[in-house]
Structures are given as structure tokens and as C-alpha cells.
Motif scaffolding. Structure first.
Motif: not given
Length: 348
Positions: A310-335
Motif C-alpha cells: 500500500q505505501c509508496d515510500t518507506l523510511f527516509d522517503n525512499e521508494p517502496n521498490w517492492i510495490k513499484l516492481f510488484r506488477p511485474a510478478i505473477r500471483g505466487g511469484g517472488k521479489i
């Protein structure tokens, strides 16, 4: 023989020899089984391929490293369709929690038995095994480099990369780009790829490859092109690589001190390419090394899978990279994010 790096067979099957002047024939089902068995090899942990110079998987992590949280592996698993929230865990050591990927035992003798066998052999090799592409300096042309010659601006990409992989930033007049003439592009056969950028590439400058006395503007132009080339793997043409199941990228240059000084790769560029990957890929596994390393270290203490989704950023206003790359993986897939605070492996 493919030019991408692969683990080669040290067990050449001498018992499988073609008699002189005889072309062997095998029924398709049997041929496929023979090839599958001949290529089979124990899988390898991805960390040995994508960041071998960190030696994350090849040695025992010391108690001091654990205490200082020098190493960190964050794993996010996307929920299956119908399940909204995935799972998240992180560790400061890497023991038996390997991220395994298939590796081939390629046998030159078997790959050349006859046309039909060779075709099926290469098809299974490309589709069933992980291909490693390494940014390297061995192919540089040294004194022949011309800072204004477009063909040399891609000289850090080895021939195998430019022959097999498609890039969005390749010029149309690149003489090595003959892939459009292929009826079945090699990239269409790939299922698992690793791109590794050795740490010594970070310090690469024009002065390392051209003689003294060049025009300062030419040197500046070549330095600029080299800096761009160090980020080449982000510019893979993901729209042409939609058959991929696994992608393992070495992105340490983003957080490395070299980049914070030179600024050759921006946060916005990675965000843009993450979105491009999400438009075209549905991966089983995505491993990203170095996005949160060195001074970009980000704590995951108290962060839940729901926060990640849900969060766009984590601490120190750094991007939430997992959320950004999440659309590139399928259900059950891993980052999987693998990071270190330092390149030094032995701490005392």
C-alpha cells in the motif's frame, strides 16, 4: 554454441558418440528425453550469479556481520488471485534459504549430432536454463575508441548481449543489430536471465581506454557514454521479453558511492523502467541486488506485507521498490532484494 555464459559440462559423455558417416535418428519423445537428461544439472543459488563478488552464498556470515546487519535479504511473495495480501520476511544472513535457478551442462558434441537434434538441444538449452550476461571490459577496443563514434558507445556490452538481448536504447544503425533478420529471435527462447555488473566497472572512465592528449570535450563525451552504459540492463526491451519467467538484475550502481557522485542513474529512471517491466512481464521470480545498499540502507523493522503493498515510500522517503516492481510478478511469484552495507566481505 550460445555466447551467453553458462556452467559448462565437465562430464563429456564419451559413450554417446556418432559413428563416422552415420546420422542417428531418435523418435521425438525419446530425443527430447535424452536431451533433457543430458542438460540436467543441480540448480544454483541466484546470488552466486548476480552478485558473485559479494560472496553472499559462498561463505558463512560472521556474528559481527549479523550484529551490524551488513547483509540483508528481503523476500516478498505476492498473494495468489483471490488473496489480497502476500507475505514478507527479511533476514541478515543467508544459509539454506537459497533462491534456486536452473543451470545447464552444455555439451558441444551432443549439440552437433544432426540438424533436428541440434535444434531441439538448443531450444531446450535456451528455455530451460539460466543465461548469465556480464558487463565487461574485455571487449573494449582500447586506443581505437572514438568518443563521437556511436558504434563504440555500446562497447561495454559484450557481443553475446548485443546478439541475443534486445535493448530499447539501441540505435537503428548499430552494425551488430541483425536480430530483425532472425525468423525466431533468440530472446524469444529465453526464460531465465541474469545480468551482473562487476564492482570494478564502477570506476571505469575514458582515461582508462584512450591515450593522453585527447580533446577534453571528447573525453567528457566518452565518460558520459560510459556512465550510461553502466546502467544498460535497465534498458532491456521488456516488451520483447514477455516469455521470461525469472529476471535477476545487479543494480548496485544505483546506491553505490560512484553513482551518488556521478549521478549516472537516477531514481526516476529506475521507477520508469520498473513500470515498463510491470506492463510486459509476469515473472515467477525477480531478484534485485543493490537498490538499498551502502548509504541507501532501509530498515524493514515493523514493516508488514500490507504496508509493502500500500505505501509508496518507506523510511527516509525512499521508494517502496517492492510495490513499484510488484506488477511485474505473477500471483505466487517472488521479489527478492539482496543488499549489503559494504563491499568488504571480511569484517573483524
Amino acid at each position: 554454441m550460445p555466447e551467453a555464459n553458462s556452467v559448462r559440462s565437465t562430464d563429456v559423455r564419451d559413450s554417446y558418440q556418432q559413428p563416422a558417416g552415420v546420422t542417428p535418428y531418435l523418435p521425438p519423445e525419446l530425443m527430447s528425453m535424452v536431451i533433457s537428461q543430458s542438460l540436467a544439472a543441480p540448480p544454483m543459488c541466484v546470488f552466486r550469479l548476480v552478485v558473485p563478488d559479494w560472496d553472499v552464498c559462498g561463505r558463512k556470515i560472521t556474528e559481527l556481520e549479523k550484529f551490524l546487519e551488513i547483509n540483508r535479504v528481503v523476500t516478498y511473495t505476492k498473494g495468489l488471485p483471490g488473496y489480497q495480501v502476500g507475505t514478507l520476511n527479511y533476514r541478515f544472513e543467508h544459509n539454506n534459504d537459497h533462491v534456486l535457478t536452473p543451470i545447464a551442462n552444455f555439451d558441444d558434441n551432443m549439440s552437433l549430432l544432426n540438424a533436428h537434434f541440434s535444434s531441439e538441444y538448443h531450444r531446450q538449452f535456451y528455455r530451460g536454463h539460466t543465461h548469465v550476461f556480464v558487463l565487461g571490459v574485455d571487449d573494449l577496443e582500447g586506443e581505437n575508441i572514438n568518443a563521437y563514434d556511436w558504434g563504440n558507445l555500446v562497447s561495454l556490452r559484450k557481443k553475446s548481449m548485443r546478439t541475443i538481448l534486445p535493448f530499447d536504447d539501441e540505435p537503428t544503425d548499430n552494425v551488430d543489430n541483425n536480430r530483425s533478420e532472425r525468423e525466431l529471435p533468440l530472446w524469444d527462447q529465453l526464460r531465465h536471465i541474469t545480468v551482473h555488473c562487476p564492482l570494478n566497472i564502477m570506476q571505469l572512465t575514458a582515461e582508462d581506454f584512450i591515450s593522453a592528449g585527447h580533446d577534453p570535450e571528447a573525453i567528457e563525451a566518452l565518460n558520459y557514454s560510459l556512465d550510461l552504459e553502466k546502467t544498460f540492463h535497465l534498458w532491456l526491451s521488456w516488451s520483447k521479453l514477455q516469455n521470461l519467467e525469472s529476471v535477476f538484475l545487479d543494480l548496485r550502481i544505483y546506491s553505490h558511492d560512484f553513482n551518488t557522485a556521478q549521478r549516472c542513474l537516477s531514481k526516476a529512471q529506475i521507477i520508469e523502467r520498473a513500470r515498463e517491466m510491470g506492463r510486459h512481464l509476469q515473472l515467477k521470480t525477480l531478484v534485485l541486488a543493490g537498490l538499498q545498499s551502502y548509504s541507501f540502507h532501509t530498515s524493514y523493522r515493523g514493516v508488514s506485507a500490507s504496508d509493502i503493498e500500500q505505501c509508496d515510500t518507506l523510511f527516509d522517503n525512499e521508494p517502496n521498490w517492492i510495490k513499484l516492481f510488484r506488477p511485474a510478478i505473477r500471483g505466487g511469484g517472488k521479489i527478492v532484494l539482496v543488499d549489503r552495507l559494504t563491499d568488504q566481505n571480511e569484517l573483524t
